[in-house]
Scaffold this active site. Structure first.
Site, PDB file in Angstrom:
ATOM      1  N   LEU A 115       0.818  -1.212   0.000  1.00 14.43           N
ATOM      2  CA  LEU A 115       0.000   0.000   0.000  1.00 14.43           C
ATOM      3  C   LEU A 115       0.850   1.260   0.000  1.00 14.43           C
ATOM      4  O   LEU A 115       0.432   2.310  -0.473  1.00 14.43           O
ATOM      5  CB  LEU A 115      -0.929   0.008   1.220  1.00 14.43           C
ATOM      6  CG  LEU A 115      -1.991  -1.089   1.276  1.00 14.43           C
ATOM      7  CD1 LEU A 115      -2.745  -1.024   2.598  1.00 14.43           C
ATOM      8  CD2 LEU A 115      -2.961  -0.948   0.107  1.00 14.43           C
TER       9      LEU A 115
ATOM     10  N   ASP B 189       4.833  14.481  13.321  1.00 15.74           N
ATOM     11  CA  ASP B 189       4.963  13.905  11.979  1.00 15.74           C
ATOM     12  C   ASP B 189       3.649  14.015  11.219  1.00 15.74           C
ATOM     13  O   ASP B 189       3.287  13.124  10.454  1.00 15.74           O
ATOM     14  CB  ASP B 189       5.407  12.445  12.090  1.00 15.74           C
ATOM     15  CG  ASP B 189       5.954  11.896  10.767  1.00 15.74           C
ATOM     16  OD1 ASP B 189       6.428  12.706   9.946  1.00 15.74           O
ATOM     17  OD2 ASP B 189       5.904  10.676  10.564  1.00 15.74           O
TER      18      ASP B 189
ATOM     19  N   GLY C 287       7.628   4.002   3.717  1.00 15.28           N
ATOM     20  CA  GLY C 287       8.342   5.181   4.189  1.00 15.28           C
ATOM     21  C   GLY C 287       9.792   4.856   4.405  1.00 15.28           C
ATOM     22  O   GLY C 287      10.282   3.797   3.990  1.00 15.28           O
TER      23      GLY C 287
ATOM     24  N   LYS D 129       1.664  -2.925   8.840  1.00 13.38           N
ATOM     25  CA  LYS D 129       2.899  -2.153   8.698  1.00 13.38           C
ATOM     26  C   LYS D 129       4.075  -2.965   9.246  1.00 13.38           C
ATOM     27  O   LYS D 129       4.083  -3.355  10.413  1.00 13.38           O
ATOM     28  CB  LYS D 129       2.810  -0.828   9.446  1.00 13.38           C
ATOM     29  CG  LYS D 129       4.088   0.002   9.375  1.00 13.38           C
ATOM     30  CD  LYS D 129       4.059   1.206  10.312  1.00 13.38           C
ATOM     31  CE  LYS D 129       3.176   2.294   9.773  1.00 13.38           C
ATOM     32  NZ  LYS D 129       3.267   3.541  10.615  1.00 13.38           N
TER      33      LYS D 129
END
Length: 396
Positions: free
Chosen positions: A100, A221, A103, A122
Site C-alpha cells: 500500500l 509527523d 516510508g 505495517k
C-alpha cells in the site's frame, strides 16, 4: 526437697513449651517463605516464557472474524497480539503486489484476514533501536486513543527481529497519494467542499490529541501522507512513531521526522516543541489542499522549494490568490471562503509559535465553510445547487 523438685519440673516444662513454640513459629515462617518463593518463581517463569514467546512471534491466536469489532484497549491497556503465521498468510507472504505504501522506516501491506476482513499491516524496518522506538510509540499512543478521526490499531506482532502493526484498512489511501502520487488523476473527487471537509476532519483529530488527551499528544509527523481516507473520504490521522507528550521534551531529547517541508522552525532549531508545531504542519496540509502542490520541491529554485515560501506572497493578496490555486478547484468556491482559508493557513505557518492559533480556533474558523452533510455548518440554498448544476451541464 520435694518442693525443689516440683519447681524444677515446672521450669523444665516451661522451657520445653517455650522451645516448642519457637520451633513451631520457625516452621511457620519457613513455610510462608517457601510458599512466597514458589509463587514469585512461578510468576517470574511465566514472564520469561511470555517474553520468549513474544521474541519468537508465538503470540496467542486471535479469531480474525472478530477483528472488525476488536477493541483497541483491554482493561489492562494491552493491544491484542497476532500470530506471525496469520499475518504471513493474510499478506501472501508479504507480497510486493499488495504493498500500500512505504516510508523511510516501514512498508505497509494490504491484508485479507479470515472472514474477508481487510486490514493494513505495517512492517517496521530500519535499525533495531528505531524499530523499537516507533513500535512502542505506536502501541503506547494508539493503544489508548479512540477517535473517529484517528486511525484504529487492531493488533501487533513481533517475529524475530521484525515488528508488525495491524491497522484498520482505509480504502482511499492517503491524502498525499491522492493529491501528488500515482492516483493523481483521481484527485478530481476532491472538490472544494470535500477538501475543506478533510481539513476539519484533521483539525478535529488534532483537537482531541491537543485538548482532550491528558497530557496532550504532539504528533511531530503530521503530513498529508499520514492522513488516510476511508470509503466516504472521512480523514483519519496516522503516524504516531514520533509522537510525544506535550511539555515533556524538546528537540534535544525527542526524535523528529525528517520529512522535508513540514518541519516548523522550532523543530529545526533547539527549542521546546509544543502543540503549535502540529498547527504549523496542519497549515502545510491546508496549503496542499489549496494549491495541489507538494510541501517541498527540490527541482525548483531555492527560494521556491518550500510551499510556504512559494505561496506566502500570494496568500495575503486577494487578487493573487487564484494564481496559486489547484487548477481542479479554480472558480468553484465563494471568494470570501477562499480568503478565509488562506488567512487561516497564513496564521498556522507563522515562524513564531506564539502567533499561531490553537487548533480549536482553526476548527471554529473552518467548520462554517463546510456543508452540513459533510460535517460542517454551512447551509447551501437549493437554488445555488441548481445553478451550479446548470453551469456544469453547460460546461459539458
Amino acid at each position: 526437697m520435694v518442693q525443689g523438685l516440683h519447681l524444677n519440673k515446672e521450669t523444665i516444662m516451661a522451657i520445653c513449651i517455650s522451645g516448642l513454640l519457637v520451633i513451631i513459629l520457625s516452621l511457620c515462617a519457613i513455610l510462608v517463605w517457601i510458599l512466597w518463593r514458589r509463587k514469585h518463581r512461578d510468576y517470574g517463569s511465566k514472564d520469561i516464557q511470555s517474553s520468549d514467546a513474544a521474541s519468537k512471534g508465538h503470540f496467542f491466536t486471535l479469531s480474525y472474524s472478530r477483528l472488525s469489532s476488536l477493541k483497541m484497549l483491554s482493561k489492562r491497556e494491552l493491544v491484542a497480539t497476532i500470530e506471525y503465521s496469520k499475518l504471513e498468510a493474510a499478506t501472501n507472504n508479504f507480497s510486493e503486489d499488495i504493498t500500500l505504501g512505504e516510508g523511510s522506516a516501514s512498508r505497509v501491506y494490504k491484508a485479507c484476514l479470515d472472514m474477508g476482513v481487510l486490514a493494513a499491516v505495517k512492517k517496521l524496518d530500519g535499525s533495531k533501536q528505531e524499530q523499537e522506538r516507533m513500535f512502542v510509540n505506536e502501541l503506547n499512543f494508539l493503544g489508548r486513543i479512540k477517535h473517529r478521526n484517528i486511525v484504529s490499531l487492531l493488533g501487533c506482532c513481533i517475529h524475530g527481529e521484525s515488528s508488525f502493526l495491524v491497522y484498520e484498512y482505509l480504502q482511499n489511501g492517503s491524502l498525499g497519494e491522492l493529491l501528488h502520487g500515482t492516483s493523481h488523476g483521481l484527485a478530481s473527487v476532491l472538490t472544494w467542499h470535500m477538501r475543506m471537509k478533510i481539513a476539519i476532519d484533521v483539525a478535529r483529530g488534532l483537537e482531541y490529541l491537543h485538548e482532550t488527551c491528558k497530557p496532550p499528544v504532539i504528533l511531530q509527523d503530521l503530513k498529508s501522507s499520514n492522513i488516510l481516507l476511508d470509503a466516504d473520504y472521512n480523514a483519519k490521522i496516522s503516524g504516531f512513531g514520533f509522537a510525544i507528550h506535550g511539555g515533556k521534551q524538546n528537540k534535544s531529547s525527542a526524535q523528529l521526522s525528517d520529512a522535508p517541508g513540514i518541519a516548523s522552525l522550532e523543530n529545526v532549531i533547539d527549542e521546546k516543541i509544543t502543540e503549535k508545531s502540529d498547527v504549523y504542519a496542519f497549515g502545510i496540509i491546508l496549503l496542499e489542499l489549496l494549491t495541489g502542490r507538494k510541501p517541498f520541491l527540490e527541482s525548483t529554485p531555492l527560494q521556491c522549494q518550500s510551499i510556504v515560501a512559494w505561496a506566502m506572497p500570494n496568500l495575503t493578496h486577494r487578487s493573487k490568490l487564484p494564481d496559486i490555486l489547484d487548477a481542479r478547484i479554480q472558480d468553484t468556491m465563494d471568494p470570501k471562503h477562499l480568503c478565509q482559508v488562506a488567512a487561516v493557513a497564513v496564521l498556522c505557518v507563522q515562524p513564531e509559535p506564539s502567533y499561531r492559533p490553537l487548533i480549536s480556533d482553526v476548527l471554529h474558523s473552518l467548520t462554517p465553510l463546510v456543508p452540513i452533510e459533510l460535517g460542517g455548518t454551512l447551509s447551501i440554498a437549493p437554488t445555488a445547487d441548481k445553478n451550479c448544476s446548470e453551469e456544469r451541464n453547460m460546461d459539458s
